[in-house]
Design a protein around this motif. Structure first.
Motif, short mmCIF file in Angstrom:
data_model
loop_
_atom_site.label_atom_id
_atom_site.label_comp_id
_atom_site.label_asym_id
_atom_site.label_seq_id
_atom_site.Cartn_x
_atom_site.Cartn_y
_atom_site.Cartn_z
N LYS A 106 -3.88 -3.44 -0.34
CA LYS A 106 -4.79 -2.74 -1.24
C LYS A 106 -5.30 -3.71 -2.28
CE LYS A 106 -2.69 1.71 -0.56
NZ LYS A 106 -2.10 2.90 -1.15
N ARG A 107 -6.52 -3.46 -2.73
CA ARG A 107 -7.16 -4.36 -3.68
C ARG A 107 -7.20 -3.72 -5.05
NH1 ARG A 107 -13.01 -7.00 -2.56
NH2 ARG A 107 -12.89 -8.61 -4.12
N GLU A 108 -6.66 -4.43 -6.04
CA GLU A 108 -6.70 -3.97 -7.43
C GLU A 108 -7.08 -5.15 -8.30
OE1 GLU A 108 -3.00 -2.27 -8.61
OE2 GLU A 108 -2.90 -0.92 -6.90
N ASN A 109 -8.15 -5.01 -9.04
CA ASN A 109 -8.61 -6.06 -9.97
C ASN A 109 -8.72 -7.43 -9.29
OD1 ASN A 109 -8.59 -4.12 -12.02
ND2 ASN A 109 -6.46 -4.53 -12.49
N GLU A 110 -9.37 -7.46 -8.13
CA GLU A 110 -9.61 -8.68 -7.38
C GLU A 110 -8.34 -9.33 -6.82
OE1 GLU A 110 -12.72 -9.63 -6.59
OE2 GLU A 110 -13.34 -7.85 -7.68
N TRP A 112 -5.06 -8.73 -4.00
CA TRP A 112 -4.61 -7.93 -2.88
C TRP A 112 -3.11 -7.71 -2.97
CZ3 TRP A 112 -7.72 -5.58 0.57
CH2 TRP A 112 -9.07 -5.97 0.56
N TRP A 113 -2.68 -6.47 -2.78
CA TRP A 113 -1.27 -6.09 -2.86
C TRP A 113 -0.88 -5.34 -1.60
CZ3 TRP A 113 1.37 -7.82 -6.99
CH2 TRP A 113 0.64 -8.17 -8.12
N GLY A 115 0.46 -2.27 0.10
CA GLY A 115 0.51 -0.87 -0.28
C GLY A 115 1.92 -0.32 -0.21
#
Length: 117
Positions: A106-110, A112-113, A115
């Motif tokens: 998942k993408r948060e604030n540029e 990738w993490w 999920g």
């Protein structure tokens, strides 16, 4: 391999135990590293790197891996290096956003993490 497993395998091939050939096959040790990463178990990365370097120098016609990391360590300790300019990478590996979503990232604030779903 599933997309996420391919992605983890790619990271291992490029960063943990870099190699130039046999990218399509997964070795037994690759599977162990993948299992440790997915299971969130610790890996003694310095030991893995030193053992990999030891193996590489014992085989003819191989270059020493981790050149950028070794250079940064030498520079941090003020160890003089030969006057050689750093080379820019000749090739970049890009992943399309759809592939990363298939890997359940998942993408948060540029950034990738993985999920947590």
């Amino acid at each position: 391999l599933k997309p996420f497993q391919r992605f983890i395998h790619f990271l291992i091939m490029k960063n943990v135990v870099p190699r130039f050939g046999k990218r399509d096959t997964t070795s037994y040790m690759d599977l162990i590293y993948m299992d440790h990463i997915v299971s969130k178990r610790l890996v003694n990365l310095p030991r893995v790197m030193i053992r990999h370097m030891s193996y590489v120098i014992s085989v003819k016609d191989h270059e020493l891996p981790y050149g950028d990391w070794i250079t940064m360590i030498f520079e941090a300790f003020g160890i003089p290096l030969v006057d050689k300019q750093r080379e820019k990478p000749k090739r970049y590996d890009n992943f399309k956003e759809t592939f990363l979503f298939m890997c359940q990232l998942k993408r948060e604030n540029e950034v990738w993490w993985l999920g947590s779903d």
